[in-house]
Design a protein around this motif. Structure first.
Motif, PDB file in Angstrom:
ATOM      1  N   UNK A  36       0.455  -1.028   0.202  1.00 49.08           N
ATOM      2  CA  UNK A  36      -0.073  -0.481   0.281  1.00 49.08           C
ATOM      3  C   UNK A  36       0.909   1.316   0.144  1.00 49.08           C
ATOM      4  N   UNK A  37       0.392   2.430  -0.971  1.00 53.84           N
ATOM      5  CA  UNK A  37       1.192   3.150  -1.042  1.00 53.84           C
ATOM      6  C   UNK A  37       0.475   4.199  -0.111  1.00 53.84           C
ATOM      7  N   UNK A  38       1.031   5.705  -0.386  1.00 57.95           N
ATOM      8  CA  UNK A  38       0.041   6.250  -0.021  1.00 57.95           C
ATOM      9  C   UNK A  38       0.146   6.797   1.554  1.00 57.95           C
ATOM     10  N   UNK A  39      -0.617   7.113   2.073  1.00 64.15           N
ATOM     11  CA  UNK A  39      -0.440   7.513   3.677  1.00 64.15           C
ATOM     12  C   UNK A  39      -0.303   6.373   4.520  1.00 64.15           C
ATOM     13  N   UNK A  40      -0.235   5.399   4.259  1.00 63.77           N
ATOM     14  CA  UNK A  40       0.373   3.868   4.842  1.00 63.77           C
ATOM     15  C   UNK A  40       1.834   4.171   4.393  1.00 63.77           C
ATOM     16  N   UNK A  41       1.579   3.170   3.477  1.00 57.23           N
ATOM     17  CA  UNK A  41       3.145   3.156   2.861  1.00 57.23           C
ATOM     18  C   UNK A  41       3.893   1.422   3.473  1.00 57.23           C
ATOM     19  N   UNK A  42       2.746   0.625   4.018  1.00 58.68           N
ATOM     20  CA  UNK A  42       2.973  -0.541   4.485  1.00 58.68           C
ATOM     21  C   UNK A  42       3.063  -2.684   3.429  1.00 58.68           C
TER      22      UNK A  42
ATOM     23  N   UNK B 106      10.613   2.931  -0.357  1.00 55.52           N
ATOM     24  CA  UNK B 106       9.819   3.984   0.120  1.00 55.52           C
ATOM     25  C   UNK B 106       8.721   3.133   0.933  1.00 55.52           C
ATOM     26  N   UNK B 107       8.687   2.119   1.808  1.00 56.22           N
ATOM     27  CA  UNK B 107       7.954   1.642   2.386  1.00 56.22           C
ATOM     28  C   UNK B 107       8.297   1.940   3.940  1.00 56.22           C
ATOM     29  N   UNK B 108       7.396   1.966   5.285  1.00 58.84           N
ATOM     30  CA  UNK B 108       6.840   2.366   5.854  1.00 58.84           C
ATOM     31  C   UNK B 108       7.448   1.844   7.345  1.00 58.84           C
ATOM     32  N   UNK B 109       6.423   0.915   7.150  1.00 62.43           N
ATOM     33  CA  UNK B 109       5.984  -0.449   7.751  1.00 62.43           C
ATOM     34  C   UNK B 109       5.937  -1.826   6.539  1.00 62.43           C
TER      35      UNK B 109
END
Length: 209
Positions: free
Chosen positions: A89-95, A128-131
């Motif tokens: 998932x991109x956008x505000x989630x990046x997971x 570019x993922x966060x989680x």
């Protein structure tokens, strides 16, 4: 991390899956049927037939679309299993979520924790993922050891979450964010800096198996 070149830790290499891997992967899955079946995702009311070549084509399409990163795990140059970063998932989630399987003959060699660490580091640094999340059946002791070794944080019990081996199964959810591992998952593990209790499951969530 360049998926076409792969990435390595000792004898473990993670590289982009290829259509020509289909024969070897299909053979490994068939010869490991009893070993893998309890943990295999299934489709409710779906067919039990499986086409590895078609599966790889779909995975590579997800890679081209940026919605997944499909790997094979190799040990000393020999295919040992698969690891997929899926549900991106991109956008505000990046997971995203990691799923994997390894052949029985390669079990106990540290392949899966090394591959999960490599994939998570790549997701945070290159993609570019966060989680990153891993969901594990309570009965799957080998996979629970992976998140314990790498210090994935326990985040809760998900009831009847994924259809596995013919029925809806409970899963434990574990995750890491980039802030948890500023120097990387692999580096933290190799240097013995993993928090000991991150993956601990509270008594209230422990299921009788």
């Amino acid at each position: 991390m360049d998926l076409l070149q792969g990435h390595r830790h000792g004898p473990v290499e993670l590289r982009l899956i290829r259509t020509r891997d289909a024969r070897v992967l299909q053979q490994e899955m068939l010869s490991n049927r009893a070993w893998l079946q309890p943990w295999e995702a299934t489709i409710p009311n779906g067919s039990s037939s499986f086409d590895m070549r078609l599966s790889i084509r779909r995975l590579l399409q997800q890679y081209r679309d940026g919605s997944g990163y499909p790997f094979v795990m190799e040990y000393d140059g020999e295919i040992a299993g698969q690891l997929n970063v899926w549900g991106v998932s991109r956008g505000s989630l990046c997971s995203a979520t990691i799923g994997y399987w390894v052949s029985k003959r390669f079990a106990g060699k540290g392949i899966t924790p090394a591959a999960v660490a490599l994939a998570t580091d790549a997701a945070f640094v290159e993609y570019g993922l966060h989680r990153m999340e891993i969901c594990i059946r309570p009965e799957n002791e080998a996979s629970l050891r992976v998140v314990q070794k790498l210090g994935f944080r326990y985040e809760g019990l998900r009831r009847r979450y994924i259809h596995i081996d013919g029925d809806w199964r409970d899963h434990y959810a574990f995750a890491l964010t980039r802030e948890d591992v500023p120097r990387g998952v692999l580096s933290r593990w190799v240097n013995g800096q993993v928090p000991q209790d991150a993956a601990s499951i509270p008594p209230s969530d422990r299921l009788s198996i």
